[in-house]
Design a protein around this motif. Structure first.
Motif, PDB file in Angstrom:
ATOM      1  N   GLY A  48       0.811  -1.204   0.000  1.00 36.38           N
ATOM      2  CA  GLY A  48       0.000   0.000   0.000  1.00 36.38           C
ATOM      3  C   GLY A  48       0.845   1.255   0.000  1.00 36.38           C
ATOM      4  O   GLY A  48       2.072   1.203  -0.111  1.00 36.38           O
ATOM      5  N   PRO A  49       0.200   2.405   0.160  1.00 31.28           N
ATOM      6  CA  PRO A  49       0.929   3.677   0.083  1.00 31.28           C
ATOM      7  C   PRO A  49       1.879   3.901   1.256  1.00 31.28           C
ATOM      8  O   PRO A  49       2.800   4.694   1.163  1.00 31.28           O
ATOM      9  CB  PRO A  49      -0.179   4.731   0.078  1.00 31.28           C
ATOM     10  CG  PRO A  49      -1.359   4.049   0.670  1.00 31.28           C
ATOM     11  CD  PRO A  49      -1.225   2.594   0.329  1.00 31.28           C
ATOM     12  N   LYS A  50       1.697   3.199   2.361  1.00 33.81           N
ATOM     13  CA  LYS A  50       2.555   3.365   3.537  1.00 33.81           C
ATOM     14  C   LYS A  50       3.563   2.225   3.665  1.00 33.81           C
ATOM     15  O   LYS A  50       4.077   1.968   4.751  1.00 33.81           O
ATOM     16  CB  LYS A  50       1.703   3.437   4.801  1.00 33.81           C
ATOM     17  CG  LYS A  50       0.812   4.647   4.861  1.00 33.81           C
ATOM     18  CD  LYS A  50       0.081   4.688   6.183  1.00 33.81           C
ATOM     19  CE  LYS A  50      -0.778   5.925   6.282  1.00 33.81           C
ATOM     20  NZ  LYS A  50      -1.435   6.002   7.593  1.00 33.81           N
ATOM     21  N   LYS A  51       3.870   1.559   2.585  1.00 27.24           N
ATOM     22  CA  LYS A  51       4.753   0.400   2.606  1.00 27.24           C
ATOM     23  C   LYS A  51       6.086   0.739   3.285  1.00 27.24           C
ATOM     24  O   LYS A  51       6.726   1.727   2.961  1.00 27.24           O
ATOM     25  CB  LYS A  51       5.029  -0.091   1.184  1.00 27.24           C
ATOM     26  CG  LYS A  51       5.894  -1.316   1.126  1.00 27.24           C
ATOM     27  CD  LYS A  51       6.084  -1.797  -0.286  1.00 27.24           C
ATOM     28  CE  LYS A  51       6.956  -3.032  -0.294  1.00 27.24           C
ATOM     29  NZ  LYS A  51       7.141  -3.544  -1.646  1.00 27.24           N
ATOM     30  N   GLY A  52       6.452  -0.097   4.266  1.00 24.12           N
ATOM     31  CA  GLY A  52       7.706   0.082   4.966  1.00 24.12           C
ATOM     32  C   GLY A  52       7.616   0.917   6.232  1.00 24.12           C
ATOM     33  O   GLY A  52       8.494   0.873   7.080  1.00 24.12           O
ATOM     34  N   GLN A  53       6.553   1.702   6.397  1.00 24.94           N
ATOM     35  CA  GLN A  53       6.407   2.534   7.583  1.00 24.94           C
ATOM     36  C   GLN A  53       5.988   1.667   8.761  1.00 24.94           C
ATOM     37  O   GLN A  53       5.179   0.759   8.634  1.00 24.94           O
ATOM     38  CB  GLN A  53       5.360   3.629   7.350  1.00 24.94           C
ATOM     39  CG  GLN A  53       5.782   4.645   6.323  1.00 24.94           C
ATOM     40  CD  GLN A  53       4.713   5.718   6.150  1.00 24.94           C
ATOM     41  OE1 GLN A  53       3.689   5.704   6.807  1.00 24.94           O
ATOM     42  NE2 GLN A  53       4.971   6.638   5.241  1.00 24.94           N
ATOM     43  N   PHE A  54       6.552   1.967   9.938  1.00 27.32           N
ATOM     44  CA  PHE A  54       6.201   1.219  11.142  1.00 27.32           C
ATOM     45  C   PHE A  54       4.817   1.613  11.623  1.00 27.32           C
ATOM     46  O   PHE A  54       4.372   2.731  11.451  1.00 27.32           O
ATOM     47  CB  PHE A  54       7.234   1.455  12.233  1.00 27.32           C
ATOM     48  CG  PHE A  54       8.566   0.822  11.927  1.00 27.32           C
ATOM     49  CD1 PHE A  54       8.749  -0.543  12.099  1.00 27.32           C
ATOM     50  CD2 PHE A  54       9.617   1.568  11.456  1.00 27.32           C
ATOM     51  CE1 PHE A  54       9.959  -1.139  11.804  1.00 27.32           C
ATOM     52  CE2 PHE A  54      10.830   0.990  11.176  1.00 27.32           C
ATOM     53  CZ  PHE A  54      11.004  -0.383  11.345  1.00 27.32           C
ATOM     54  N   THR A  55       4.151   0.652  12.269  1.00 31.14           N
ATOM     55  CA  THR A  55       2.809   0.865  12.788  1.00 31.14           C
ATOM     56  C   THR A  55       2.636   0.022  14.042  1.00 31.14           C
ATOM     57  O   THR A  55       3.497  -0.793  14.375  1.00 31.14           O
ATOM     58  CB  THR A  55       1.745   0.498  11.738  1.00 31.14           C
ATOM     59  OG1 THR A  55       0.466   0.812  12.260  1.00 31.14           O
ATOM     60  CG2 THR A  55       1.798  -0.970  11.379  1.00 31.14           C
ATOM     61  N   LYS A  56       1.515   0.226  14.739  1.00 32.73           N
ATOM     62  CA  LYS A  56       1.216  -0.594  15.910  1.00 32.73           C
ATOM     63  C   LYS A  56       0.864  -2.006  15.448  1.00 32.73           C
ATOM     64  O   LYS A  56       0.198  -2.191  14.442  1.00 32.73           O
ATOM     65  CB  LYS A  56       0.038  -0.016  16.690  1.00 32.73           C
ATOM     66  CG  LYS A  56       0.360   1.262  17.414  1.00 32.73           C
ATOM     67  CD  LYS A  56      -0.828   1.703  18.249  1.00 32.73           C
ATOM     68  CE  LYS A  56      -0.507   2.954  19.008  1.00 32.73           C
ATOM     69  NZ  LYS A  56      -1.636   3.397  19.823  1.00 32.73           N
TER      70      LYS A  56
END
Length: 62
Positions: free
Chosen positions: A52-60
């Motif tokens: 998706g557009p946030k690929k690679g970004q850390f999340t909960k």
């Protein structure tokens, strides 16, 4: 015709199982993440978006 009725009945029976309510850590209802983005846990135990557009970004983690 009978086959169509069988598929319709099966869809109606499984529909409530698909509807999942998402909650945050405090138990409050929140908007569920979209199905198009997937979250994976890396080797260090941290979660990040796999697509998706946030690929690679850390999340909960879910």
């Amino acid at each position: 015709m009978k086959l169509l009725i069988a598929f319709t009945a099966a869809a109606l029976l499984t529909a409530p199982a698909i509807a999942v309510n998402c909650r945050d850590a405090k138990g409050k209802f929140v908007k569920c993440p979209s199905a198009s983005t997937s979250v994976v846990k890396d080797a260090k135990g941290k979660c990040h978006f796999a697509s998706g557009p946030k690929k690679g970004q850390f999340t909960k983690c879910p």
